[in-house]
Design a protein around this motif. Structure first.
Motif, PDB file in Angstrom:
ATOM      1  N   CYS B  93       0.735  -1.381   0.168  1.00  0.00           N
ATOM      2  CA  CYS B  93       0.144   0.057   0.073  1.00  0.00           C
ATOM      3  C   CYS B  93       0.850   1.475  -0.279  1.00  0.00           C
ATOM      4  N   ALA B 197      -3.923  -5.296   1.677  1.00  0.00           N
ATOM      5  CA  ALA B 197      -3.868  -4.651   0.633  1.00  0.00           C
ATOM      6  C   ALA B 197      -5.289  -4.195  -0.014  1.00  0.00           C
ATOM      7  N   GLY B 200      -7.198  -1.888   2.178  1.00  0.00           N
ATOM      8  CA  GLY B 200      -6.370  -0.659   2.114  1.00  0.00           C
ATOM      9  C   GLY B 200      -6.808   0.061   0.735  1.00  0.00           C
ATOM     10  N   ALA B 201      -7.161  -0.694  -0.116  1.00  0.00           N
ATOM     11  CA  ALA B 201      -7.277   0.059  -1.722  1.00  0.00           C
ATOM     12  C   ALA B 201      -8.610   0.856  -1.599  1.00  0.00           C
ATOM     13  N   LEU B 204      -8.102   4.043   0.080  1.00  0.00           N
ATOM     14  CA  LEU B 204      -6.969   4.741  -0.904  1.00  0.00           C
ATOM     15  C   LEU B 204      -7.537   5.237  -2.110  1.00  0.00           C
TER      16      LEU B 204
END
Lengths: 249, 205
Positions: B93, B197, B200-201, B204
């Protein structure tokens, strides 16, 4: 752990981190996922807004560079929703304009004005415009036509079609529409004017017979998948037997 | 599939029976064919817009886990593997977090239901690619082949979902996840990294 092994491991991770940074830089946005479930759409936004909790639909706008009398590069402009309610693909050299002033391509949601197309509206009405400070913009018919993709409000069993009219006084006409996602529909854009997705009330649902080939493919693949599972199982069991036959070391 | 937990050197079996890993090139080929068919079934089930189909994703995950079970894949879970996986989340990330420095995070509305499906699909991918397939390729060739082929298969799986432009990134991400597997000796670490991840995406984007 020996120092050399640790150093090798650290250098390997440094190389991978560098490769990852480069890969991110060369990968176009938005953020792609590493697996296969895309982000869900936010609720459809309308113009005018239908509730205080959901803001009004947004505009998509982009400036296209002009050289030699036409736009130079191809671009996709999206409205700002997640996912975008309208996307317009502007191919290179599709729009002609004088001078070097940029062409502004704008897709703006507007309240529907009568006469409305037959059927039920399944999206906002979007007005596509092309402007330039240097004068009028025309579509180059010899070039690849621009394309418009619209998100539908509903995911209905019947597929909507994109309808188009160049001016609000004209009658709507249906464009050849193809489905490009669960609720996304695409058509070649004949020019500036208004676009809307419409559910035809009389459209027949997809006949079950047309799904025959799909079911056949799924069935055949499932049978093959079972064979693969059996094969993997047999190989695994054989390996376990071989392991048991080996004398303990 | 056998999921085991080990705090130190002690290994506690949670589910499944101990069995030998399936060896050889035959098994590797068979698993790759099965993987390709699982991708095909997923696309057929999902219909238009396959990346957005939870049903297609879950069917795909079920097929991958079925192959892992058939191959008696073992996934030891340890605190060390989980910590390594969390470090993997940071590595995966960090580039996008830096690129988006100063931008607001996406809100959490709708995250929970999405996250459940994503966790299942991502974990199943790791159990198969960095577990079952990795073991078979390592036994047939070596660890380098296991990492590289797993990364290529990982990237290939995403092409029908997102397009060719994701291949460079997904190959590198596949290499990172493969290296995590090699370093920790278990698919649990890349599974934690992959799921983390993806979570997290969400924020983000």
């Amino acid at each position: 752990m020996p120092t050399s092994t640790r150093a090798r491991g650290a250098s390997r991770w440094l190389v991978l981190a560098g490769l990852l940074a480069v890969a991110w830089l060369v990968t176009p946005q938005p953020v792609p996922l590493y697996d296969g479930i895309g982000f869900p759409d936010e609720p459809y936004r309308f113009v005018p807004a239908r509730s205080t909790s959901i803001p009004a639909a947004t505009v998509g706008e982009v400036e296209l560079k002009v050289a030699g009398g036409s736009n130079t590069g191809g671009l996709i402009v999206n409205s700002k929703e997640a996912g975008p309610q309208i996307s317009v693909y502007a191919p290179p050299h599709a729009f002609a304009a004088a001078g070097t002033a940029p062409i502004v391509l704008r897709a703006e949601p507007v309240p529907p004005t009568p006469p409305l197309p037959d059927g039920t509206l399944d999206s906002n009405v979007y007005r596509l415009s092309l402007t330039s400070a240097a004068g009028p913009v025309t579509i180059v018919t010899a070039a690849q036509p621009p394309a418009i993709t619209m998100r539908a409000v509903t995911i209905a069993p019947t597929l909507p079609v994109i309808e188009y009219r160049a001016t609000p006084t004209e009658s709507w006409r249906e464009l050849k529409t193809r489905r490009v996602g669960r609720d996304n529909f695409n058509a070649s854009a004949p020019g500036v004017g208004e676009y809307v997705l419409v559910q035809r009330d009389v459209q027949a649902p997809t006949p079950s017979s047309s799904r025959g080939p799909l079911y056949a493919v799924i069935g055949a693949t499932t049978v093959l998948m079972v064979l693969v599972l059996v094969g993997v199982r047999v190989l695994s069991r054989r390996a376990a037997e071989q392991q048991q036959q080996q004398p303990p070391s | 599939m056998t999921v085991t937990t080990s705090a130190t050197s002690r290994c506690v079996r949670v589910w499944g029976r101990p069995g030998a890993r399936i060896p050889g090139r035959q098994a590797s080929g068979l698993l790759l064919v099965g993987f390709a068919m699982a991708v095909g079934v997923r696309l057929a089930v999902a219909g238009p817009g396959p990346a957005r189909s939870p049903g297609g994703g879950l069917v795909f995950a079920a097929l991958l886990l079925a192959m892992a079970v058939a191959a008696r894949t073992r996934v030891p879970v340890s605190a060390r593997a989980c910590l390594a996986g969390l470090a993997g989340v940071v590595v995966l990330c960090a580039p996008v977090a830096l690129l988006r420095l100063g931008s607001p995070l996406h809100d959490a509305g709708g995250f929970a239901s999405w996250a459940v499906v994503v966790a299942v699909v991502a974990a199943a991918e790791e159990v198969f690619l960095r577990g079952t397939l990795y073991d078979a390729l390592r036994d047939a060739f070596d660890e380098r082949a296991a990492i590289v082929v797993g990364a290529v298969a990982f990237a290939g799986l995403h092409v029908p979902l997102y397009g060719w432009h994701v291949v460079p990134l997904d190959v590198v991400v596949g290499l990172v996840l493969g290296e995590l597997r090699r370093t920790t000796g278990t698919a649990a670490a890349p599974a934690v990294a992959h799921v983390g991840a993806d979570f997290g995406a969400w924020f983000l984007r």
